[in-house]
Design an enzyme around this catalytic site. Structure first.
Site, mmCIF file in Angstrom:
data_model
loop_
_atom_site.group_PDB
_atom_site.id
_atom_site.type_symbol
_atom_site.label_atom_id
_atom_site.label_comp_id
_atom_site.label_asym_id
_atom_site.label_seq_id
_atom_site.Cartn_x
_atom_site.Cartn_y
_atom_site.Cartn_z
ATOM 1 N N GLY A 107 97.596 7.005 -41.943
ATOM 2 C CA GLY A 107 97.031 5.482 -41.769
ATOM 3 C C GLY A 107 98.186 4.597 -41.660
ATOM 4 O O GLY A 107 97.657 3.842 -41.483
ATOM 5 N N SER A 108 99.102 4.562 -42.201
ATOM 6 C CA SER A 108 99.869 3.490 -41.972
ATOM 7 C C SER A 108 100.487 2.682 -40.989
ATOM 8 O O SER A 108 99.852 1.717 -41.231
ATOM 9 C CB SER A 108 101.302 4.641 -42.678
ATOM 10 O OG SER A 108 102.294 5.310 -41.702
ATOM 11 N N ASN A 109 100.259 3.573 -40.102
ATOM 12 C CA ASN A 109 100.037 1.903 -38.850
ATOM 13 C C ASN A 109 98.691 2.125 -38.603
ATOM 14 O O ASN A 109 99.007 0.290 -38.177
ATOM 15 C CB ASN A 109 99.928 3.368 -37.416
ATOM 16 C CG ASN A 109 101.364 3.386 -36.750
ATOM 17 O OD1 ASN A 109 102.229 2.504 -36.888
ATOM 18 N ND2 ASN A 109 101.816 4.736 -37.023
ATOM 19 N N ARG B 84 84.132 19.072 -26.268
ATOM 20 C CA ARG B 84 85.335 18.059 -26.484
ATOM 21 C C ARG B 84 83.949 17.205 -26.060
ATOM 22 O O ARG B 84 83.885 15.712 -26.720
ATOM 23 C CB ARG B 84 85.896 17.581 -25.923
ATOM 24 C CG ARG B 84 87.606 18.878 -26.601
ATOM 25 C CD ARG B 84 88.314 18.260 -25.626
ATOM 26 N NE ARG B 84 89.984 19.469 -26.309
ATOM 27 C CZ ARG B 84 90.317 19.703 -27.421
ATOM 28 N NH1 ARG B 84 90.489 18.274 -27.750
ATOM 29 N NH2 ARG B 84 91.255 20.062 -27.193
ATOM 30 N N ASN C 245 98.253 3.912 -27.821
ATOM 31 C CA ASN C 245 98.654 4.842 -28.459
ATOM 32 C C ASN C 245 99.722 4.304 -29.421
ATOM 33 O O ASN C 245 101.425 3.637 -28.418
ATOM 34 C CB ASN C 245 98.526 6.385 -28.268
ATOM 35 C CG ASN C 245 99.041 7.410 -28.879
ATOM 36 O OD1 ASN C 245 98.575 7.360 -29.807
ATOM 37 N ND2 ASN C 245 100.014 8.184 -28.465
ATOM 38 N N HIS D 152 103.683 6.520 -30.468
ATOM 39 C CA HIS D 152 105.045 7.667 -30.086
ATOM 40 C C HIS D 152 105.480 7.711 -30.946
ATOM 41 O O HIS D 152 106.320 6.856 -30.419
ATOM 42 C CB HIS D 152 104.377 8.551 -28.876
ATOM 43 C CG HIS D 152 105.070 9.430 -28.513
ATOM 44 N ND1 HIS D 152 104.360 11.191 -29.135
ATOM 45 C CD2 HIS D 152 106.544 9.901 -28.638
ATOM 46 C CE1 HIS D 152 105.034 11.860 -28.671
ATOM 47 N NE2 HIS D 152 106.237 11.586 -28.585
ATOM 48 N N ASP E 107 100.948 11.616 -23.478
ATOM 49 C CA ASP E 107 102.403 10.817 -24.037
ATOM 50 C C ASP E 107 103.220 10.226 -22.640
ATOM 51 O O ASP E 107 104.592 9.960 -22.376
ATOM 52 C CB ASP E 107 102.993 11.182 -24.828
ATOM 53 C CG ASP E 107 102.253 11.723 -25.992
ATOM 54 O OD1 ASP E 107 101.567 11.374 -26.674
ATOM 55 O OD2 ASP E 107 102.637 12.950 -26.725
ATOM 56 N N GLU F 273 107.691 1.582 -35.849
ATOM 57 C CA GLU F 273 106.547 1.803 -35.460
ATOM 58 C C GLU F 273 105.876 0.508 -35.832
ATOM 59 O O GLU F 273 104.880 -0.376 -35.197
ATOM 60 C CB GLU F 273 105.503 2.686 -35.884
ATOM 61 C CG GLU F 273 106.626 4.049 -35.178
ATOM 62 C CD GLU F 273 105.965 5.345 -35.634
ATOM 63 O OE1 GLU F 273 104.679 5.410 -35.898
ATOM 64 O OE2 GLU F 273 106.144 6.195 -35.904
HETATM 65 C C1 GRF Z 1 103.130 7.789 -36.291
HETATM 66 O O1 GRF Z 1 104.034 8.734 -36.746
HETATM 67 C C2 GRF Z 1 102.557 8.006 -35.128
HETATM 68 O O2 GRF Z 1 103.442 7.563 -34.401
HETATM 69 C C3 GRF Z 1 102.541 9.141 -34.563
HETATM 70 O O3 GRF Z 1 101.324 9.833 -35.743
HETATM 71 C C4 GRF Z 1 101.938 9.047 -36.949
HETATM 72 C C5 GRF Z 1 100.933 8.235 -37.879
HETATM 73 O O4 GRF Z 1 101.548 7.784 -39.635
HETATM 74 N N1 GRF Z 1 101.004 9.204 -33.530
HETATM 75 P P1 GRF Z 1 100.366 7.394 -39.641
HETATM 76 O O5 GRF Z 1 99.202 8.274 -39.868
HETATM 77 O O6 GRF Z 1 100.407 6.184 -38.747
HETATM 78 O O7 GRF Z 1 100.892 6.820 -41.066
#
Ligand code: GRF
Length: 212
Positions: free
Chosen positions: A14-16, A68, A110, A112, A148, A177
């Site tokens: 979850g860093s993003n 799903r 999203n 990527h 994607d 990101e």
């Molecule tokens: C990131 O590299 C994002 O681009 C990809 O998965 C990774 C998730 O990282 N979709 P985080 O959980 O946000 O740290």
């Protein structure tokens, strides 16, 4: 203008997600993070969200087996219960069906870790190194049923250095990101992004070329 109600879907660290939460702490930011949902009960990101005072929910995909559609209906119920307006996928490792994607047409983002349309799918950093590309990067895009492949909202490029390891390259990409995801969400939440002919226009102009 009221802040847009945003949910973030995660599966891992979850860093993003944290980057989006941090951006939204500013009351002038046009989106509020109302909810973080994980399909993985043990996702590290859930703890980070809770520590930041954000409401969390788990919708575990496992009890649904191969169904799903049922998993996504459960997700959709949680999103609707919180009157969510925009959804950000941030390391969410489940493929979504066309049904779910349609519910969130032009409202599902999203990130990527590659300069799309290059390196769709997994292991992007290893594949970029194997291909000896000079530049790599990250893309924020709207989600469409094909993986994607949706309209690009923002991109940032990073150089690939000779002797880069996968981890070093991943770290360089991750840094951008964390910058472009909040920027892209801002543009969408401010209503400045239109989709025309399968591409995004920002304030009526084409998306700028990848910045570094
Ligand atoms: C990131 O590299 C994002 O681009 C990809 O998965 C990774 C998730 O990282 N979709 P985080 O959980 O946000 O740290």
């Amino acid at each position: 203008m009221a802040r847009k109600r945003v949910a973030i879907l995660i599966s891992g660290r979850g860093s993003n997600m944290v980057a989006l939460i941090e951006a939204a702490k500013d009351s002038r930011y046009p989106a509020g993070i109302m909810l973080v949902i994980s399909n993985e009960p043990d996702a590290e990101g859930l703890k980070r969200a809770a520590a930041a005072g954000i409401r969390t929910a788990v919708v575990d995909h496992r009890p649904f087996g191969k169904d799903r559609a049922a998993f996504e209906r459960a997700l959709q119920d949680v999103l609707q219960a919180h009157q969510i307006e925009l959804v950000c996928l941030a390391g969410f490792m489940r493929l979504l069906t066309p049904w779910f994607v349609r519910q969130w047409d032009a409202r599902l983002l999203n990130i990527h870790p590659a300069l799309l349309p290059a390196f769709k799918g997994l292991d992007t950093h290893a594949r970029a190194l194997a291909a000896s590309v000079k530049e790599h990067g990250a893309t924020v895009h709207f989600v469409v049923p094909e993986m994607d492949s949706g309209p690009i909202i923002a991109q940032a490029a990073v150089p690939v250095h000779r002797g880069d390891t996968e981890a070093a390259l991943a770290a360089r990409v991750l840094e951008v990101e964390h910058r472009i995801y909040p920027e892209a969400l801002r543009l969408v939440a401010e209503g400045r992004v239109q989709i025309a002919g399968g591409r995004c226009l920002i304030d009526g102009n084409p998306v700028p070329l990848p910045s570094s």
